[in-house]
Design an enzyme around this catalytic site. Structure first.
Site: not given
Ligand code: DAK
Length: 277
Positions: A83, A128, A131, A151
């Protein structure tokens, strides 16, 4: 209905154009290939992407020109990196609940879509994104695919069904390990635990998903719909009721022309010409 590969829109069953900002939808040979296209955020799911996916799924559910859906992400790095954290960061509790409901509605619309949905996972499927893949019927993944539910690293829990579908698919212990540690697993580990159906080279990903989709397109569409529906509904019942439900669904097949054609074609040693009812 007539959008072809390469066009960034699709036509609805009513012939109206559907324009998408964050998706590419290409339809060929009754297969809809949906590409989530936000490469600048590794295809992260923001509200408008969730809404667009939901509209597309509603259309596929009803549109007879689409028999199988494939969902993938643009680029070679990510299916969906979660997400959108930028969009979520400032949400109030009420807004977060709304966002979660939107995600849940989308995942359920994939799960209950009358057409099979294949996730072609081409890299990171995190939060997400994992999911989203879990809500699809089949997961074909490239060798560089990575899965996690990270998360807990962000101080929240999964909000699009991850605590529920992951445990149902791979069992409570394996799901809890992923959910509690936030650790990333690779494609091979995901295959070993039954999270994914097949691991292929990245260059072969869409081709493999399309081959499987084509195989399904060539079966009786009514039977394909009923298989998906009967498995899904049956899994939500106890075994006796589920078997009873299967018997009802089996009986209904004999009210279709496809059953008559399928069995006649077998006896006449020729391919069947199914019409979908
Ligand atoms: N959201 C927004 N931007 C994201 C992103 C994300 N999930 N993942 C990556 N990006 C963006 C990065 O910020 C970066 O943007 P700039 O800095 O270039 O502007 C660009 O994509 C490239 O990412 P990286 O530079 O970080 O690339 P790397 O190869 O170094 O790393 C990575 C790739 C996938 C390992 C890293 O980007 C990363 O860890 N990303 C976050 C992964 C993550 O934590 N995903 C889970 C998100 S939490 C809920 C509803 C939904 C949810 C929970 C609760 N409620 C309403 C209660 C769901 C939660 C999630 O999905």
């Amino acid at each position: 209905m007539g959008a072809s590969r390469g066009e960034a829109f699709m036509l609805t069953a009513k012939g109206e154009a559907m324009d998408f900002k964050n998706l590419r939808v290409e339809i060929e040979n009754n297969i809809a290939l949906v590409t989530i296209n936000r490469p600048e955020a590794l295809n992260a799911l923001n509200e408008s992407t969730l809404c667009e996916l939901k509209s597309a799924m509603a259309e596929f559910h009803d549109n007879e020109a689409v028999q199988v859906v494939i969902i993938t992400g643009s680029g070679k790095k990510a299916f969906v990196a979660g997400a959108d954290i930028v969009a979520m960061q400032q949400l109030s509790a009420l807004e977060a609940r709304r966002f979660s409901h939107l995600g849940h509605d989308l995942m359920r619309s994939i799960e209950t879509c009358a057409k099979p949905v294949i996730a072609a996972v081409n890299g990171f499927a995190l939060g997400g994104g994992c999911e989203l893949a879990l809500s699809c019927d089949i997961r074909i993944v490239s060798e560089n695919a990575r899965f996690s539910q990270p998360e807990v690293n962000l101080g929240v829990i999964p909000g699009f069904g991850g605590t529920q579908r992951l445990a149902r698919l791979v069992g409570k212990a394996r799901a809890l390990e992923m959910l509690l540690t936030g650790d990333m697993i690779d494609a091979e580990q995901a295959y070993q635990m039954g999270l994914v159906n097949r691991v292929v080279a990245q260059e072969a990903l869409i081709e493999t998903a399309t081959e499987m989709a084509t195989k399904i397109v060539n079966k009786g569409p009514y039977a394909v719909r009923q298989v998906k529906e009967t498995v899904r509904t049956g899994l939500e019942m106890d075994l006796d009721r589920a078997n009873q439900y299967e018997a009802e669904m089996f009986g209904l097949c004999f009210a279709t022309l496809d059953q008559k054609e399928g069995m006649l074609a077998f006896l006449e040693k020729r391919p069947a010409n199914f019409i979908g009812h």
